[in-house]
Write an enzyme that holds these catalytic residues in place. Structure first.
Site, mmCIF file in Angstrom:
data_model
loop_
_atom_site.group_PDB
_atom_site.id
_atom_site.type_symbol
_atom_site.label_atom_id
_atom_site.label_comp_id
_atom_site.label_asym_id
_atom_site.label_seq_id
_atom_site.Cartn_x
_atom_site.Cartn_y
_atom_site.Cartn_z
ATOM 1 N N GLU A 1 -38.410 5.652 -16.247
ATOM 2 C CA GLU A 1 -37.765 5.119 -15.177
ATOM 3 C C GLU A 1 -37.753 3.329 -15.039
ATOM 4 O O GLU A 1 -38.458 2.813 -14.470
ATOM 5 C CB GLU A 1 -38.461 5.583 -13.844
ATOM 6 N N GLU B 1 -37.710 15.718 -14.171
ATOM 7 C CA GLU B 1 -38.939 15.547 -13.384
ATOM 8 C C GLU B 1 -38.284 15.893 -11.745
ATOM 9 O O GLU B 1 -37.342 15.575 -11.253
ATOM 10 C CB GLU B 1 -39.723 14.203 -12.905
HETATM 11 C C1 GAL Z 1 -41.805 9.648 -10.730
HETATM 12 C C2 GAL Z 1 -42.646 9.160 -12.005
HETATM 13 C C3 GAL Z 1 -43.606 10.020 -12.190
HETATM 14 C C4 GAL Z 1 -44.597 10.223 -11.110
HETATM 15 C C5 GAL Z 1 -43.800 10.900 -10.030
HETATM 16 C C6 GAL Z 1 -44.680 11.058 -8.893
HETATM 17 O O1 GAL Z 1 -40.975 9.103 -9.999
HETATM 18 O O2 GAL Z 1 -41.537 9.053 -12.972
HETATM 19 O O3 GAL Z 1 -44.333 9.183 -13.406
HETATM 20 O O4 GAL Z 1 -45.018 8.859 -10.651
HETATM 21 O O5 GAL Z 1 -42.524 9.909 -9.688
HETATM 22 O O6 GAL Z 1 -43.732 11.832 -8.062
#
Ligand code: GAL
Length: 661
Positions: free
Chosen positions: A154, A307
């Site tokens: 990100e 994710e």
């Molecule tokens: C995402 C990030 C992860 C983690 C996650 C938590 O945006 O890439 O590393 O922090 O959020 O929900």
């Protein structure tokens, strides 16, 4: 070099998530192998935040621990998405290179202790990032577990330091050619902002009042290009040693200041993270919005949900749980729209540290939990969808997205505080989603001819080329809706003179806007068709367009609010206020009806999604998701891949994936 396709390597769709074994011991790793097998996990993202372990001191790499995990995962049948750890430099790095720390606009220098605390333009950071990417690629480039490269995490942190100032000037010289051209583009003739040497130009740091808007917009463009350059350096370092595809996980929400069209062209596989901001049906609509954007930034090619949270809804100052069944439903919302699988952050919920309370596939409670049972059920379901790999999605309607238009709406001094970009796009997408349609996003300068309807909800900035393209689209038979405050400025944020919007577009719309009349907060304005507007109104004249609704209020009484213009073989619609929800839904419905566009599987109620994935050989699948609390009969029965049997109705909250006959 011919790149290996992720799903070929996995033998189906991806299922799994971020795996951070360094938080645990050997006992837990053994259990992980067993639980991953149970949950049908076939892909684990490793190394995202492991810089401190991989390079405990400058130039000394320690990879034995990583070898052991990759070998173990491979033996357990889990492929690896290997990350470069560059989103989180270790403390030794920032102490050795204090000039590589982020400087905020107000001059505050951040320090280590969190993550994402680095300056992308700092030579020391860039060198260290390239070096560790190359070291990883050299060591693991053809490791049998390796399926995908995950550059960084990100890209998100802007900087305002002196390195950034120097890089910004280089970028500005390339864009504008001369200081005179920069002064002209930024309109520095006003407020005594005229620059007489390049050294005077800085990143937009904290200043007294409004920043110069052209300055701020160019900084956003520069930062996006700089980030892309940093990504490319790592990608190229990896490519030298590996034939596996390279990605970086993008955030399709609005806080990542990047031109995602440009990133879509540079990654081998678009991958995105998605975290909803509201529970229930709104979460599903939000997921659909992000998934449609991801596919569009991928140019329609398959992409990957990198994710999401098993139990995470970020609602302001709290993390709300998801509803039972959402793990599969939300995964399918993405898969339906072209994702080659569903991955989560993270595999095992942290016992300590900054993300202790973020949900995971294996929660603190362990495998004997609702979450893990749902994860396992979702893993089993997705394992049955292997034949969808490589298939793509088609849409008849599009919403316009342009990062320049978005950044342009973030500058100081606009006439209303209610002109936010992404909420307007979400609303347009939601109206189409509620109507059961699959939606593409498109850039105003893309070829739009394949779309029957195009919505342009927040197109404040529009180039001459964009305006001409939209005019051509309508002339060629398209149906276009431009909404208030659209087509107002060119790429330098210079106002269009002689009436809005930009001239070629005005022709297609058959109107001329003379004056903007923002409304007070909470103020409503009535329209002759019974709907109401809020936040904004305009004084405009029909120049050939038909007036479908007029204002019935105050100074604008009788003046057009909603117009439609038959132009060439298409229709240009213009809406000059923010309609109430019912009015907006009805308007979008009317456009769709007039353009003859309907859902892939007609006959399903709102709240039940049906999206079709098409294989190049003509096979197709309908992915059906029932977000309602009641069962829904299917318009036609079919063979459901999820159960392996026939299906004629979806239970409350149920899903099916039908082979289309
Ligand atoms: C995402 C990030 C992860 C983690 C996650 C938590 O945006 O890439 O590393 O922090 O959020 O929900």
């Amino acid at each position: 070099m011919e790149l290996q396709r992720l799903t070929d390597r996995l033998g189906g769709l991806a299922f799994g998530g971020d795996y951070n074994p360094e938080q645990w011991d050997a006992e837990v790793w053994k259990q992980d192998d067993e639980l991953m097998r149970r949950a049908r996990v076939n892909l684990a993202t490793v190394g995202v935040f492991s810089w401190a372990l991989m390079e405990p001191e400058e130039g000394r790499y320690e990879f034995d621990w990583l070898d052991a995990h990759l070998d173990r995962l491979h033996a357990a049948g889990v492929a690896v998405d290997l990350a470069t750890p560059t989103a989180s430099p270790p403390p030794w790095f920032t102490l050795a290179h204090p000039d590589a720390l982020t400087i905020r606009p107000d001059g505050t220098r951040l320090t280590h202790g969190s993550r994402d605390t680095y300056c992308l333009t700092s030579p020391a950071y860039r060198r260290a990032a390239r070096r560790i990417a190359a070291a990883l690629a050299e060591r693991y480039g053809d490791h049998p577990a390796l399926a995908l490269w995950h550059v960084h995490n990100e890209y998100v942190t802007p900087c305002h330091c002196d390195h950034t100032a120097a890089a910004f000037r280089v970028w500005l010289r390339a864009r504008h050619g001369s200081l005179d051209a920069l002064n002209e583009a930024w309109g520095t003739a006003f407020w005594s902002q005229h620059y007489t040497s390049w050294e005077q130009v800085l990143p937009p740091r904290t200043t007294q009042w409004h920043h110069n808007p052209g300055h701020v917009l160019d900084y956003s463009r520069f930062w996006s290009d700089e980030t892309l350059a940093a990504y490319r350096e790592q990608r190229d370092a990896i490519r030298a040693h590996s034939d596996r595809p390279v990605t970086t996980n993008l955030m399709v929400p609005d806080y990542q200041n990047l031109d995602l069209w440009a990133f879509g062209r540079e990654v081998d596989l678009v991958s995105v993270n998605h975290y909803p901001s509201a529970p229930g049906i709104d979460a599903a609509a939000h997921a659909a919005f992000d998934a449609d954007r991801a596919r569009s930034f991928a140019g329609g090619a398959p992409w990957l949900l990198m994710e999401s949270g098993t139990n995470t809804v970020y609602a302001g100052d709290r993390i709300l749980p998801k509803e039972p069944g959402d793990i599969l439903r939300h995964s399918l919302v993405h898969i339906a729209r072209g994702s080659e699988g569903a991955l989560f952050f993270q595999w095992r919920q942290s016992r300590a540290g900054a993300e202790t309370w973020h949900s995971a596939m294996v929660p603190h409670a362990g495998p004997d939990s609702r979450t893990f049972r749902e994860v396992t059920a979702a893993g089993e379901a997705i394992a049955r969808l292997g034949e969808l790999a490589g298939s793509t999605v088609r849409a008849d309607v599009a919403v316009l997205h342009d990062s320049d238009a978005w950044w342009a709406l973030n500058v100081d001094g606009l006439p209303s505080g209610e002109l936010a970009y992404h909420p307007a796009l979400r609303r347009a997408h939601r109206a189409l989603w509620d109507a059961g349609l699959t939606v593409d996003f498109a850039h105003p300068e893309h070829d739009l001819n394949r779309y029957r309807v195009v919505l342009a909800p927040a197109l404040f900035l529009l180039t001459d080329a964009g305006a001409e393209n939209l005019r051509r689209y309508v002339a060629g038979g398209g149906t276009l809706l431009i909404q208030h405050f659209g087509g107002i400025v060119d790429e330098h944020l210079h106002a269009r003179l002689g009436g809005y919007p930009a001239a070629p577009l005005r022709e297609a719309l058959g109107i001329r806007v003379e004056e903007h009349r923002p409304l007070a907060q909470g103020e409503e304005i009535t329209l002759s068709d019974g709907s109401t507007g809020s936040s904004w109104s305009e004084s405009l004249r029909a120049e050939g367009a038909e007036v479908l609704a007029a204002y019935t209020h105050g100074m604008l009484d009788g003046s057009p609010a909603l117009t439609r213009h038959a132009f060439g073989s298409g229709h240009g619609w213009y809406l000059s206020t923010r309609l109430d929800d019912a009015g907006y839904t009805a308007l979008v419905g009317r456009l769709l009806t007039e353009a003859g566009v309907g859902p892939d599987l007609p006959g399903l109620p709102a709240g039940v999604e049906a999206v079709t994935r098409h294989a190049p050989d003509g096979r197709a699948w309908h992915v059906l998701i029932n977000h309602l609390d009641e069962p829904v009969p299917l318009p036609r029965p079919g063979h459901d891949l999820l159960t392996g049997g026939p299906v004629s109705r979806l239970p409350a909250g149920g899903c099916a994936v039908l082979r289309a006959l």
